[in-house]
Design an enzyme around this catalytic site. Sequence first.
Site, PDB file in Angstrom:
ATOM      1  N   LYS A  54      30.761  -1.602  48.314  1.00 18.90           N
ATOM      2  CA  LYS A  54      31.141  -1.142  49.781  1.00 18.90           C
ATOM      3  C   LYS A  54      31.208   0.251  49.968  1.00 18.90           C
ATOM      4  O   LYS A  54      30.585   0.830  51.066  1.00 18.90           O
ATOM      5  CB  LYS A  54      32.437  -1.829  50.189  1.00 18.90           C
ATOM      6  CG  LYS A  54      32.353  -3.333  50.364  1.00 18.90           C
ATOM      7  CD  LYS A  54      33.665  -3.950  50.399  1.00 18.90           C
ATOM      8  CE  LYS A  54      33.541  -5.627  50.317  1.00 18.90           C
ATOM      9  NZ  LYS A  54      34.821  -6.408  49.962  1.00 18.90           N
ATOM     10  N   GLN A  98      41.017  -5.565  49.852  1.00 19.21           N
ATOM     11  CA  GLN A  98      40.233  -6.369  48.968  1.00 19.21           C
ATOM     12  C   GLN A  98      41.287  -7.537  48.384  1.00 19.21           C
ATOM     13  O   GLN A  98      42.217  -7.314  47.697  1.00 19.21           O
ATOM     14  CB  GLN A  98      39.793  -5.997  47.623  1.00 19.21           C
ATOM     15  CG  GLN A  98      38.724  -6.454  46.700  1.00 19.21           C
ATOM     16  CD  GLN A  98      37.491  -6.827  47.430  1.00 19.21           C
ATOM     17  OE1 GLN A  98      36.757  -6.053  48.161  1.00 19.21           O
ATOM     18  NE2 GLN A  98      37.012  -8.145  47.181  1.00 19.21           N
ATOM     19  N   ASP A 121      37.475  -7.288  58.468  1.00 21.00           N
ATOM     20  CA  ASP A 121      37.420  -8.511  57.505  1.00 21.00           C
ATOM     21  C   ASP A 121      37.381  -9.685  58.533  1.00 21.00           C
ATOM     22  O   ASP A 121      36.886 -10.750  58.177  1.00 21.00           O
ATOM     23  CB  ASP A 121      38.281  -8.837  56.441  1.00 21.00           C
ATOM     24  CG  ASP A 121      37.774  -8.649  55.164  1.00 21.00           C
ATOM     25  OD1 ASP A 121      36.341  -8.718  55.004  1.00 21.00           O
ATOM     26  OD2 ASP A 121      38.631  -8.548  54.180  1.00 21.00           O
TER      27      ASP A 121
END
Length: 301
Positions: A54, A98, A121
């Site tokens: 990422k 995460q 997200d």
Amino acid sequence: MTASVIDGKAIAEEVISKVKSATAGIQEKAGVQPGIAVVIVGSDPASQVYVRSKGKRAKECGFKSETHELPETTSQQELLDLVGRLNADPSIHGILVQLPLPSQIDEDAVITSILPEKDVDGFHPINVGRLGTGQIDSAMLPCTPAGSMVLIRKALGKADLSGLNAVVVGRSNIVGKPMANLLLAANATVTIAHSRTADLPSIARTADILVAAVGRPEMIGADCIKPGACVIDVGINRVPAPEKGEGKTRLVGDVNYAQAAEIAGSITPVPGGVGPMTIAMLMANTLVSACRTAGLEPPQF
Ligand code: NDP
């Protein structure tokens, strides 16, 4: 019929190059550089690989990119404090924590603490609600389903799915449900199937668009595919591959690719289908957030 292959790698590169050029554009027009912060707690090797890729992609797009690596023993309050600082930082437009998090931390509390406009997200209940009520233009869309929609539109050559039947196999909050809502927002007629569904093959065979998000290797076989269907395989499953040597493994999807490719009109491979789209859409979401903050119209993906 032999299905055409939907090349997720190539389509993800197209998304990334659109993000790159739009990033240069907003820097020029508004002096804004999109910024993303990725937070990882603990040292799970798979999560570390994701976080590194990422960060690499973000730099490639021209973003400000920071990674916060916290120890496994981090308390919930310490993580909430960090999220609070990132929420308040005007140079950060996207925050990604995460998952999974260690057991002492309540994931829902952390997700809810991220400002909805920085929730790249798309898991914050405000964004889930916006998607559920059809407010697509103000929501942050979850990356995997949003990337799957890009693939569907490319494969079918149209954005409006009016008149098409879609079946989503799987009803998780991160894939199945948002996928169904996105298909509905694009005017498809949507059915969600799950582990309690009776006679899955006959339902799946109604699908002009079949999305498999189950987590069961190659479960969707020939009996589930309508001739000519567009098949999107979200599954990523590691299975033993003794043919490659002792102890070796390979990745397969939730769809039996060899069987489905004989019947479908188009199909995503695993790997190289939905997978690369997820990170690309994370970059797209960060750019969208930066554009909204700067009062500029974000590009469509
Ligand atoms: P979950 O385990 O959260 O959900 C799986 C869903 O499949 C559940 O709704 C479950 O039903 C349903 N299911 C399980 N068994 C059956 C069955 N026999 N028949 C019909 N439905 C069944 O998984 P996720 O949604 O998180 O992920 C799904 C897959 O997608 C996984 O392989 C995962 O690795 C992959 N994935 C890939 C991503 C990418 O970037 N490409 C990102 C995220 C996930 P029920 O609700 O009734 O239990």
